[in-house]
Design an enzyme around this catalytic site. Structure first.
Site, mmCIF file in Angstrom:
data_model
loop_
_atom_site.group_PDB
_atom_site.id
_atom_site.type_symbol
_atom_site.label_atom_id
_atom_site.label_comp_id
_atom_site.label_asym_id
_atom_site.label_seq_id
_atom_site.Cartn_x
_atom_site.Cartn_y
_atom_site.Cartn_z
ATOM 1 N N ASP A 81 1.554 -12.137 2.617
ATOM 2 C CA ASP A 81 0.692 -12.035 1.294
ATOM 3 C C ASP A 81 1.040 -10.998 0.380
ATOM 4 O O ASP A 81 1.203 -9.824 0.867
ATOM 5 C CB ASP A 81 -0.597 -12.419 1.311
ATOM 6 C CG ASP A 81 -1.216 -11.425 2.455
ATOM 7 O OD1 ASP A 81 -2.198 -12.131 3.259
ATOM 8 O OD2 ASP A 81 -1.022 -10.363 2.740
ATOM 9 N N ASP A 83 -0.731 -9.009 -2.413
ATOM 10 C CA ASP A 83 -2.083 -8.096 -3.040
ATOM 11 C C ASP A 83 -1.740 -7.550 -4.281
ATOM 12 O O ASP A 83 -0.729 -6.603 -4.134
ATOM 13 C CB ASP A 83 -3.117 -7.661 -2.300
ATOM 14 C CG ASP A 83 -3.260 -8.724 -1.135
ATOM 15 O OD1 ASP A 83 -3.374 -9.870 -1.329
ATOM 16 O OD2 ASP A 83 -3.900 -8.156 -0.036
ATOM 17 N N ASP A 157 -8.279 1.749 4.420
ATOM 18 C CA ASP A 157 -8.385 2.405 5.730
ATOM 19 C C ASP A 157 -7.481 3.155 6.149
ATOM 20 O O ASP A 157 -7.683 4.326 6.329
ATOM 21 C CB ASP A 157 -8.521 1.052 6.652
ATOM 22 C CG ASP A 157 -7.691 0.033 6.660
ATOM 23 O OD1 ASP A 157 -6.742 0.018 5.834
ATOM 24 O OD2 ASP A 157 -7.929 -1.010 7.115
#
Ligand code: ATP
Ligand code: MG
Length: 461
Positions: A81, A83, A157
């Site tokens: 995907d 983003d 993260d």
């Protein structure tokens, strides 16, 4: 010559400021890698993502490809995907695209829809750590504080997940040292590891998952808190842990995920039921079954075949369910009932941690319930079992159990042979008790453990 006192003071303050700047961590100096010096080509970005990036850019907004897509592209992989991050608010994004809907309350996002492909567009977020949310009229609004690109990068993260591909000039922006980590093939957290795991314990699982997926090392500082903070996973929402489980085990790197979870002592916090059964698995039979199942699943994913969570749970919870069922049977319970009770208890205990949706739990229990029926080889029963909707999954499970005993290995080979016969021939063979079984198909226990079967592991049935 005399110098006025306040001029001296200003000079002194200036020097103080300069030396303070020099002490700032290098993470705050962005590094811009121009197009000529990195490997991301627009050809490998989905056309839908490119359209969104260009439209935002033409409207005067910042538009960056972010997260796993940039990381995977730089590693030469194919992201699943794409983003996007921007300084446009969700409402401004919605104005630009007809095919756009806004989702989420806590994390408000724009989804731009192109047929089956959804491009997620997020507005840069500012500091709104989990610890200091603000709730207004019962709604959490704190997480929707917009910020700068730099703040957005620091909220992510791992350093390798905080790289930004700029559609304005095709450069990659690195605020935190992610390029270095990609080169070193290491996962380092942004900020203080303990604090980042306390904010969101699922980041510990993300570390393991990304290490398994990318074949990266987890930096010592990022792995050190696992032992002390692993129990925090017990506070994570069980539905989120279900989603994370699928990404760990059913995304093509399940075997390595399992080994790393086990190695870092996190398995017992995610699958306490499995960890308990493994602790009693002195001959390694259960471990062999689980590892073989995960290796088969990885092979199926690599071949683009379907995989089902029901089979995964049947494998992970099998050891404990069998132990509990056997204990009940030994105590005099009727076997079918003993299995039902054992299954229900094991599922209830595990669901406390990882939500097992009912539809998968049911199929998992069917796979188990069919196991004793493989021992019944009268003609009518054989045909009835073969036409059961879960026959295929239950048979695959039986083959995995070949490591448990030589009888089961022979039984598996018998059912393999039975399926290769046309129905009339099988009927005749069953009547005469003469089914030709390929002895090679019933490998000895050791061979079975090492060999990689080509048989599908988890047909949905
Ligand atoms: P995958 O290849 O599995 O999609 P990913 O890194 O893209 O891996 P996503 O869950 O798609 O993972 O998240 C996209 C990005 O959002 C991440 O790269 C990271 O920058 C950020 N992110 C996701 N989850 C967290 C989290 N728990 N804490 C901080 N940042 C996160
Ligand atoms: Mg992703």
């Amino acid at each position: 010559m005399t110098v006025p006192g306040n001029a001296l003071r200003n000079l002194f303050r200036g020097i103080q400021r300069l030396s303070k700047d020099a002490r700032k961590p290098p993470a705050h100096v962005p590094r811009i890698i121009p197009r000529a010096e990195h490997a991301i080509s627009r050809k490998s970005i989905s056309s839908a993502a490119l359209r969104v990036l260009y439209r935002l850019h033409e409207a005067g907004f910042a538009a960056f490809l972010v997260g796993g897509a940039v990381r995977d592209l730089l590693l030469g992989g194919h992201p699943k995907d794409f983003d996007i991050a921007t300084d446009a608010t969700p409402e401004q994004v919605k104005h630009l695209f007809r095919n756009c809907r806004l989702i989420g309350r806590r994390f408000r996002l724009a989804h731009v829809v192109f047929g089956p492909e959804i491009i997620e567009v997020a507005t840069f977020r500012g500091h709104g750590a989990d610890g200091d949310r603000e709730i207004v009229d019962g709604r959490i609004t704190r997480d929707n504080i917009w910020g700068s690109l730099e703040e957005d990068a620091l909220r992510r993260d791992f350093r390798v997940n905080a790289l930004y591909y700029n559609i304005a000039d095709f450069s990659v922006r690195d605020d935190v040292g992610g390029m270095q980590d990609l080169q070193d093939r290491v996962l380092r957290l942004i900020g203080d590891p303990e604090q980042r795991y306390r904010e969101d314990p699922v980041r510990m699982l993300r570390a393991v998952r990304l290490a398994a997926k990318l074949d990266f090392r987890i930096d010592d500082a990022a792995a050190a808190p696992f032992a002390a903070l692993g129990p925090l996973l017990g506070d994570a929402p069980s539905a989120r842990l279900f989603d994370e489980s699928l990404k760990l085990f059913l995304a093509g790197h399940g075997l390595q995920s399992f080994r790393l979870l086990d190695h870092y002592g996190l398995l017992e916090h995610l699958y306490p039921v499995t960890a308990r059964a493994l602790a009693r698995d002195h001959d390694g039979g259960l471990r062999a079954l689980i590892e073989q199942a995960l290796a088969n699943t990885d092979a199926r994913v690599a071949e683009d075949k379907s995989v089902t969570p029901a089979f995964l749970f049947a494998v992970l919870l099998w050891g404990e369910a069998r132990a509990q069922a056997e204990a009940r049977i030994a105590a005099g319970d009727e076997p079918t009932l003993a299995w039902q009770h054992a299954a229900a208890r094991v599922v209830a205990e595990q669901s406390d941690r990882v939500a097992i949706p009912r539809r998968f739990g049911t199929v998992m229990e069917e796979i188990w319930a069919l196991q004793p029926r493989f021992a019944q080889r009268a003609r009518k029963r054989v045909f009835r079992l073969m036409s059961h909707p879960r026959f295929r999954a239950a048979y695959d499970f039986l083959l995995l159990r070949a490591a448990e005993s030589s009888e089961l290995a022979e039984l598996g080979a018998w059912w393999t042979a039975a399926q290769t016969q046309p129905p009339e021939q099988l009927a005749a063979a069953l009547d005469s008790g003469n089914l030709p079984v390929d002895a090679e198909a019933a490998p000895a226990r050791k061979r079975r453990r090492r060999s990689r079967r080509k048989k599908p592991a988890d047909a949905a049935g």
